[in-house]
Write a protein that holds these residues in place. Structure first.
Motif, PDB file in Angstrom:
ATOM      1  N   ARG A   1      -5.633  -1.061  -8.436  1.00 35.98           N
ATOM      2  CA  ARG A   1      -4.491  -1.191  -9.500  1.00 35.98           C
ATOM      3  C   ARG A   1      -4.208  -2.471 -10.021  1.00 35.98           C
ATOM      4  O   ARG A   1      -3.986  -2.715 -11.241  1.00 35.98           O
ATOM      5  N   VAL A   2      -4.208  -3.056  -8.881  1.00 35.89           N
ATOM      6  CA  VAL A   2      -3.988  -4.825  -9.292  1.00 35.89           C
ATOM      7  C   VAL A   2      -4.984  -5.509 -10.397  1.00 35.89           C
ATOM      8  O   VAL A   2      -4.620  -5.956 -11.218  1.00 35.89           O
TER       9      VAL A   2
ATOM     10  N   GLN B   1      -4.473  -4.124 -13.765  1.00 37.09           N
ATOM     11  CA  GLN B   1      -3.399  -4.766 -14.227  1.00 37.09           C
ATOM     12  C   GLN B   1      -3.385  -6.084 -14.885  1.00 37.09           C
ATOM     13  O   GLN B   1      -3.029  -6.491 -15.834  1.00 37.09           O
TER      14      GLN B   1
ATOM     15  N   TYR C   1      -8.162   7.014 -11.949  1.00 38.72           N
ATOM     16  CA  TYR C   1      -7.173   6.191 -12.785  1.00 38.72           C
ATOM     17  C   TYR C   1      -7.474   6.473 -14.329  1.00 38.72           C
ATOM     18  O   TYR C   1      -8.560   7.168 -14.688  1.00 38.72           O
TER      19      TYR C   1
ATOM     20  N   ALA D   1       0.743  -1.144   0.043  1.00 40.07           N
ATOM     21  CA  ALA D   1      -0.038  -0.146   0.034  1.00 40.07           C
ATOM     22  C   ALA D   1       0.879   1.154   0.040  1.00 40.07           C
ATOM     23  O   ALA D   1       1.872   1.316   0.558  1.00 40.07           O
ATOM     24  N   MET D   2       0.404   2.253  -0.413  1.00 38.98           N
ATOM     25  CA  MET D   2       1.138   3.384  -0.699  1.00 38.98           C
ATOM     26  C   MET D   2       0.848   4.471   0.722  1.00 38.98           C
ATOM     27  O   MET D   2      -0.048   4.239   1.250  1.00 38.98           O
TER      28      MET D   2
ATOM     29  N   VAL E   1      -2.245   5.815 -12.145  1.00 38.43           N
ATOM     30  CA  VAL E   1      -2.949   6.097 -10.848  1.00 38.43           C
ATOM     31  C   VAL E   1      -2.858   7.722 -10.734  1.00 38.43           C
ATOM     32  O   VAL E   1      -1.773   7.899 -10.519  1.00 38.43           O
TER      33      VAL E   1
ATOM     34  N   ILE F   1      -6.912   1.892  -3.270  1.00 37.62           N
ATOM     35  CA  ILE F   1      -5.929   2.117  -4.382  1.00 37.62           C
ATOM     36  C   ILE F   1      -5.292   0.990  -5.022  1.00 37.62           C
ATOM     37  O   ILE F   1      -5.202   0.744  -6.384  1.00 37.62           O
ATOM     38  N   GLU F   2      -4.627   0.253  -4.194  1.00 35.72           N
ATOM     39  CA  GLU F   2      -3.893  -0.824  -4.748  1.00 35.72           C
ATOM     40  C   GLU F   2      -4.542  -1.931  -5.161  1.00 35.72           C
ATOM     41  O   GLU F   2      -4.318  -2.308  -6.436  1.00 35.72           O
TER      42      GLU F   2
ATOM     43  N   ALA G   1      -5.364   3.543   1.010  1.00 33.24           N
ATOM     44  CA  ALA G   1      -4.315   3.132   0.211  1.00 33.24           C
ATOM     45  C   ALA G   1      -4.470   1.721  -0.383  1.00 33.24           C
ATOM     46  O   ALA G   1      -3.979   1.401  -1.502  1.00 33.24           O
ATOM     47  N   GLN G   2      -5.040   0.885   0.483  1.00 34.99           N
ATOM     48  CA  GLN G   2      -5.335  -0.699   0.099  1.00 34.99           C
ATOM     49  C   GLN G   2      -6.340  -0.616  -0.804  1.00 34.99           C
ATOM     50  O   GLN G   2      -6.066  -1.412  -1.955  1.00 34.99           O
TER      51      GLN G   2
END
Length: 138
Positions: free
Chosen positions: A52-53, A56, A105, A2-3, A67, A48-49, A45-46
């Motif tokens: 993203r996953v 992808q 995104y 997470a970011m 992002v 967002i991740e 953050a979780q």
């Protein structure tokens, strides 16, 4: 992973209030298609991740995913069953504050149908209402 920010001036932030619409970060800049919020809120953050996953995995190797948000806000919490008066609590997670109109995104290099399908999968993970937008011809 997470970011989160590398370093911050203050560990604990106040909750704040989200007023108005997004004036910056509200149009597609990097890609051809985007996912835009229609509602205000915090996105962890979780989350967002996870988005993203998911994107992808759908795109595989074709196309490029951007992002556009970053979690700058620390959200604190105190442990359960704690009595009143022992302070604010420790930072629990990091969140991005989004206003209506913020682009979350962007996708470039894929056909519109693939981008729509990818964002439909991604929208299920978001805690705010979102919509599909295209780049404006300028």
């Amino acid at each position: 992973m997470a970011m989160m920010p590398k370093r911050v001036k203050h560990r604990k932030s106040q909750r704040g209030r989200i007023k108005g619409n997004a004036t910056r970060g509200n149009r597609v800049v990097f890609g051809d298609y985007g996912l835009q919020t229609t509602q205000a809120g915090w996105i962890s953050a979780q989350t967002i991740e996870a988005g993203r996953v998911s994107a992808q995995q759908y795109l595989r190797t074709e196309g490029r995913l951007y992002v556009r948000i970053f979690p700058h806000k620390s959200v604190t919490s105190i442990p359960l069953e704690t009595r009143m008066g022992k302070g604010k609590g420790e930072p629990d997670f990091w969140a991005a504050v989004v206003k209506p109109g913020t682009v979350l995104y962007e996708i470039a290099g894929v056909p519109e149908s693939a981008a729509k399908m990818c964002f439909r999968r991604l929208a299920h993970k978001m805690p705010v209402a979102v919509r599909f937008i295209k780049r404006r011809a300028v």
